[in-house]
Motif scaffolding. Structure first.
Motif, PDB file in Angstrom:
ATOM      1  N   ARG A 121       0.837  -1.186   0.000  1.00 26.95           N
ATOM      2  CA  ARG A 121       0.000   0.000   0.000  1.00 26.95           C
ATOM      3  C   ARG A 121       0.881   1.248   0.000  1.00 26.95           C
ATOM      4  NH1 ARG A 121      -4.974  -0.092   2.108  1.00 26.95           N
ATOM      5  NH2 ARG A 121      -4.558   1.706   3.457  1.00 26.95           N
ATOM      6  N   ILE A 122       0.247   2.384  -0.246  1.00 29.72           N
ATOM      7  CA  ILE A 122       0.921   3.667  -0.057  1.00 29.72           C
ATOM      8  C   ILE A 122       0.969   3.930   1.446  1.00 29.72           C
ATOM      9  CG2 ILE A 122       0.855   6.144  -0.538  1.00 29.72           C
ATOM     10  CD1 ILE A 122      -0.924   5.449  -2.979  1.00 29.72           C
ATOM     11  N   GLU A 123       2.151   4.191   1.959  1.00 25.36           N
ATOM     12  CA  GLU A 123       2.313   4.367   3.403  1.00 25.36           C
ATOM     13  C   GLU A 123       3.082   5.648   3.711  1.00 25.36           C
ATOM     14  OE1 GLU A 123       4.287   0.857   4.723  1.00 25.36           O
ATOM     15  OE2 GLU A 123       2.453  -0.367   4.701  1.00 25.36           O
ATOM     16  N   LYS A 124       2.748   6.266   4.833  1.00 22.16           N
ATOM     17  CA  LYS A 124       3.509   7.405   5.317  1.00 22.16           C
ATOM     18  C   LYS A 124       4.834   6.920   5.882  1.00 22.16           C
ATOM     19  CE  LYS A 124       1.107  10.522   7.641  1.00 22.16           C
ATOM     20  NZ  LYS A 124       0.132  11.134   8.589  1.00 22.16           N
ATOM     21  N   SER A 125       5.860   7.762   5.782  1.00 20.72           N
ATOM     22  CA  SER A 125       7.179   7.352   6.246  1.00 20.72           C
ATOM     23  C   SER A 125       8.029   8.577   6.542  1.00 20.72           C
ATOM     24  CB  SER A 125       7.870   6.486   5.183  1.00 20.72           C
ATOM     25  OG  SER A 125       9.196   6.173   5.562  1.00 20.72           O
ATOM     26  N   GLN A 126       9.002   8.358   7.400  1.00 20.29           N
ATOM     27  CA  GLN A 126      10.086   9.330   7.537  1.00 20.29           C
ATOM     28  C   GLN A 126      11.184   8.930   6.550  1.00 20.29           C
ATOM     29  OE1 GLN A 126       9.702  12.079   9.539  1.00 20.29           O
ATOM     30  NE2 GLN A 126       7.642  11.221   9.691  1.00 20.29           N
ATOM     31  N   ALA A 127      12.283   9.659   6.525  1.00 16.30           N
ATOM     32  CA  ALA A 127      13.372   9.339   5.605  1.00 16.30           C
ATOM     33  C   ALA A 127      13.865   7.917   5.848  1.00 16.30           C
ATOM     34  CB  ALA A 127      14.504  10.333   5.774  1.00 16.30           C
ATOM     35  N   LEU A 128      14.093   7.181   4.791  1.00 17.47           N
ATOM     36  CA  LEU A 128      14.620   5.829   4.893  1.00 17.47           C
ATOM     37  C   LEU A 128      16.111   5.878   5.230  1.00 17.47           C
ATOM     38  CD1 LEU A 128      12.854   4.142   1.829  1.00 17.47           C
ATOM     39  CD2 LEU A 128      12.053   4.360   4.189  1.00 17.47           C
ATOM     40  N   PRO A 129      16.663   4.794   5.789  1.00 16.62           N
ATOM     41  CA  PRO A 129      18.087   4.814   6.157  1.00 16.62           C
ATOM     42  C   PRO A 129      19.010   5.186   4.993  1.00 16.62           C
ATOM     43  CG  PRO A 129      16.996   2.897   7.111  1.00 16.62           C
ATOM     44  CD  PRO A 129      15.991   3.549   6.215  1.00 16.62           C
ATOM     45  N   GLN A 130      18.631   4.782   3.782  1.00 21.00           N
ATOM     46  CA  GLN A 130      19.466   5.089   2.613  1.00 21.00           C
ATOM     47  C   GLN A 130      19.467   6.583   2.281  1.00 21.00           C
ATOM     48  OE1 GLN A 130      17.099   2.808   2.919  1.00 21.00           O
ATOM     49  NE2 GLN A 130      17.489   0.980   1.674  1.00 21.00           N
ATOM     50  N   GLU A 131      18.556   7.348   2.882  1.00 24.15           N
ATOM     51  CA  GLU A 131      18.451   8.779   2.619  1.00 24.15           C
ATOM     52  C   GLU A 131      19.087   9.621   3.711  1.00 24.15           C
ATOM     53  OE1 GLU A 131      14.403   9.700   0.539  1.00 24.15           O
ATOM     54  OE2 GLU A 131      13.984   8.375   2.233  1.00 24.15           O
ATOM     55  N   ALA A 132      19.900   9.010   4.548  1.00 26.14           N
ATOM     56  CA  ALA A 132      20.429   9.701   5.725  1.00 26.14           C
ATOM     57  C   ALA A 132      21.204  10.960   5.365  1.00 26.14           C
ATOM     58  CB  ALA A 132      21.313   8.740   6.532  1.00 26.14           C
ATOM     59  N   GLN A 133      21.863  10.980   4.207  1.00 27.67           N
ATOM     60  CA  GLN A 133      22.656  12.144   3.815  1.00 27.67           C
ATOM     61  C   GLN A 133      21.885  13.097   2.910  1.00 27.67           C
ATOM     62  OE1 GLN A 133      26.251  10.542   2.067  1.00 27.67           O
ATOM     63  NE2 GLN A 133      27.217  10.287   4.061  1.00 27.67           N
ATOM     64  N   ASP A 134      20.616  12.823   2.684  1.00 29.07           N
ATOM     65  CA  ASP A 134      19.816  13.657   1.789  1.00 29.07           C
ATOM     66  C   ASP A 134      19.442  14.963   2.480  1.00 29.07           C
ATOM     67  OD1 ASP A 134      17.404  14.624   0.239  1.00 29.07           O
ATOM     68  OD2 ASP A 134      17.872  12.813  -0.888  1.00 29.07           O
ATOM     69  N   GLU A 135      19.476  16.060   1.726  1.00 27.07           N
ATOM     70  CA  GLU A 135      19.131  17.360   2.305  1.00 27.07           C
ATOM     71  C   GLU A 135      17.656  17.460   2.672  1.00 27.07           C
ATOM     72  OE1 GLU A 135      20.461  20.278  -0.509  1.00 27.07           O
ATOM     73  OE2 GLU A 135      22.498  20.299   0.302  1.00 27.07           O
ATOM     74  N   THR A 136      16.834  16.547   2.145  1.00 26.37           N
ATOM     75  CA  THR A 136      15.401  16.565   2.449  1.00 26.37           C
ATOM     76  C   THR A 136      15.057  15.625   3.591  1.00 26.37           C
ATOM     77  OG1 THR A 136      14.862  14.781   0.889  1.00 26.37           O
ATOM     78  CG2 THR A 136      14.943  17.034   0.012  1.00 26.37           C
ATOM     79  N   VAL A 137      16.032  15.240   4.381  1.00 29.25           N
ATOM     80  CA  VAL A 137      15.838  14.193   5.383  1.00 29.25           C
ATOM     81  C   VAL A 137      14.712  14.515   6.371  1.00 29.25           C
ATOM     82  CG1 VAL A 137      17.575  15.117   6.968  1.00 29.25           C
ATOM     83  CG2 VAL A 137      17.087  12.659   6.960  1.00 29.25           C
ATOM     84  N   GLU A 138      14.440  15.787   6.612  1.00 22.23           N
ATOM     85  CA  GLU A 138      13.419  16.167   7.593  1.00 22.23           C
ATOM     86  C   GLU A 138      12.004  16.168   7.013  1.00 22.23           C
ATOM     87  OE1 GLU A 138      14.117  16.531  10.727  1.00 22.23           O
ATOM     88  OE2 GLU A 138      16.258  16.246  10.364  1.00 22.23           O
ATOM     89  N   LEU A 139      11.860  16.038   5.714  1.00 26.86           N
ATOM     90  CA  LEU A 139      10.525  16.119   5.113  1.00 26.86           C
ATOM     91  C   LEU A 139       9.750  14.815   5.292  1.00 26.86           C
ATOM     92  CD1 LEU A 139      11.269  17.899   1.700  1.00 26.86           C
ATOM     93  CD2 LEU A 139      10.457  18.915   3.842  1.00 26.86           C
ATOM     94  N   PRO A 140       8.422  14.912   5.489  1.00 28.91           N
ATOM     95  CA  PRO A 140       7.601  13.694   5.519  1.00 28.91           C
ATOM     96  C   PRO A 140       7.555  13.051   4.137  1.00 28.91           C
ATOM     97  CG  PRO A 140       6.204  15.650   5.534  1.00 28.91           C
ATOM     98  CD  PRO A 140       7.613  16.132   5.685  1.00 28.91           C
ATOM     99  N   ARG A 141       7.223  11.771   4.106  1.00 26.25           N
ATOM    100  CA  ARG A 141       7.272  11.019   2.868  1.00 26.25           C
ATOM    101  C   ARG A 141       6.090  10.070   2.722  1.00 26.25           C
ATOM    102  NH1 ARG A 141      12.239  12.859   3.606  1.00 26.25           N
ATOM    103  NH2 ARG A 141      13.995  12.363   2.198  1.00 26.25           N
ATOM    104  N   LEU A 142       5.837   9.724   1.458  1.00 27.19           N
ATOM    105  CA  LEU A 142       4.976   8.605   1.114  1.00 27.19           C
ATOM    106  C   LEU A 142       5.836   7.579   0.396  1.00 27.19           C
ATOM    107  CD1 LEU A 142       1.849  10.496  -0.301  1.00 27.19           C
ATOM    108  CD2 LEU A 142       2.101   9.506   1.987  1.00 27.19           C
ATOM    109  N   VAL A 143       5.627   6.302   0.705  1.00 27.93           N
ATOM    110  CA  VAL A 143       6.417   5.231   0.102  1.00 27.93           C
ATOM    111  C   VAL A 143       5.468   4.228  -0.534  1.00 27.93           C
ATOM    112  CG1 VAL A 143       8.072   3.374   0.529  1.00 27.93           C
ATOM    113  CG2 VAL A 143       8.271   5.531   1.786  1.00 27.93           C
TER     114      VAL A 143
END
Length: 356
Positions: free
Chosen positions: A299-321
């Motif tokens: 399903r489409i799920e809400k998420s925080q940044a995934l571990p692979q995104e730890a260095q991403d500048e958008t790390v604080e933004l909410p996500r859908l996965v």
């Protein structure tokens, strides 16, 4: 590292490579630097033509100039403008492009064009030099930049069309197409093809006529009659673009695209959609109900940044996965449009759609 001029001698090149290898374990992007170096080493040990090396060397130089130019502007969204180089300033198409560029620059966006005349010049005239990038091409005959960008440090000259096109699309957060000839048609269809196949974007694509004009409207009718109705593209594929002769509609198509949606990327086989503001659980359920056809599992799920995104500048933004099928891009654009009707972005976010 010393400057590129040091590469004129073998000794200085050896010293620079040795220094780079020594620092490699501490560099942020060491994995990709190592891969690039390894590719060069493998090529050096194979039989390829001298021309191949010249192409590789010149293409890397093109990309070096592009990467260095755009790095300092990576947090500002940019609009690429395509259109005829033959249209004079007194034509309605030129004036529409000028007004459009002025409007998006006032919204905070920067403008990119090929740096030449016609619609490209209109883009720079409307946006102003300080808000413009020119990506010109070196040709055997004189290819002058227009006077509104000539001499500006944000004007660069590419040797190859393919590296130039790479940056015109890679750095763009929206594409605006005005009437033009074969080149403009090529750029339009390439944008559609890359969007349809997921190799570009998602970004808003806006096809703009002057008020009362029918260049893109007629084009859209052809697409519907010959491609959509004959099953050559999906019925949802026209959702990839907006056709209009209204300046407000054109600008709104771009700003609305980034109302809640921020950007997306793939992490393994998951599509991660970054949002500027969170949406409710009920709204996620609505997305699952309306867009289950593009999900291959789960399903489409809400998420925080995934571990692979730890260095991403958008790390604080909410996500859908979600596990997107990577085929129905028209439907994905429809889902982004739905997402942009959700959430409650702050006044600052609404006032600055150009900020990444």
């Amino acid at each position: 590292m010393t400057s590129s001029a040091s590469f004129d001698t073998l000794e200085s090149l050896q010293a620079d490579i040795a220094e780079l290898i020594a620092r490699l374990p501490t560099l942020k992007n060491r994995q990709f630097i190592q891969q690039a170096l390894a590719t060069i080493v493998r090529l050096a040990d194979t039989e390829i033509e001298r021309l191949d090396w010249k192409i590789l060397s010149a293409a890397l130089a093109d990309m070096e100039r592009g990467f260095q130019l755009f790095y300092d502007y990576r947090h500002v969204r940019k609009v690429t403008i395509f259109g005829s180089a033959r249209l004079a300033p007194d034509t309605p198409e030129y004036q529409m492009a000028l007004e459009f560029a002025r409007a998006v620059s006032q919204l905070g966006f920067m403008v990119m064009t090929g740096g030449g005349g016609g619609i490209m010049q209109a883009g720079h005239e409307g946006a102003g030099r300080e808000n413009s990038f020119g990506l010109n091409i070196q040709l055997p005959f004189e290819q002058e930049a227009n006077p509104f960008i000539e001499g500006d440090p944000k004007l660069i000259h590419f040797k190859y069309f393919f590296t130039r096109k790479l940056f015109l699309l890679k750095e763009s957060d929206a594409v605006a197409l005005f009437p033009g000839g074969f080149g403009t048609q090529d750029e339009a269809f390439e944008c559609m093809t890359l969007s349809q196949t997921g190799k570009f974007g998602p970004v808003p694509l806006v096809l703009i006529d002057h008020p009362g004009g029918d260049y893109w409207r007629s084009w859209s009718e052809y697409i519907d009659k010959q491609l959509v109705q004959n099953g050559l593209v999906s019925p949802e594929d026209p959702s990839l673009y907006t056709v209009t002769d209204n300046l407000d509609v054109a600008c709104d198509a771009i700003t609305r695209f980034y109302q809640v949606y921020h950007s997306c990327r793939y992490v393994s086989n998951k599509l991660v959609i970054r949002l500027k503001t969170d949406i409710s659980d009920a709204q996620v359920e609505q997305l699952n109900a309306n867009f289950s056809d593009i999900i291959i599992q789960g399903r489409i799920e809400k998420s925080q940044a995934l571990p692979q995104e730890a260095q991403d500048e958008t790390v604080e933004l909410p996500r859908l996965v979600l596990y997107f099928n990577q085929r129905d891009l028209g439907r994905l654009y429809q889902m982004i449009a739905t997402i942009n009707q959700m959430g409650n972005p702050s006044p600052e976010v609404v006032a600055h759609p150009e900020r990444k």
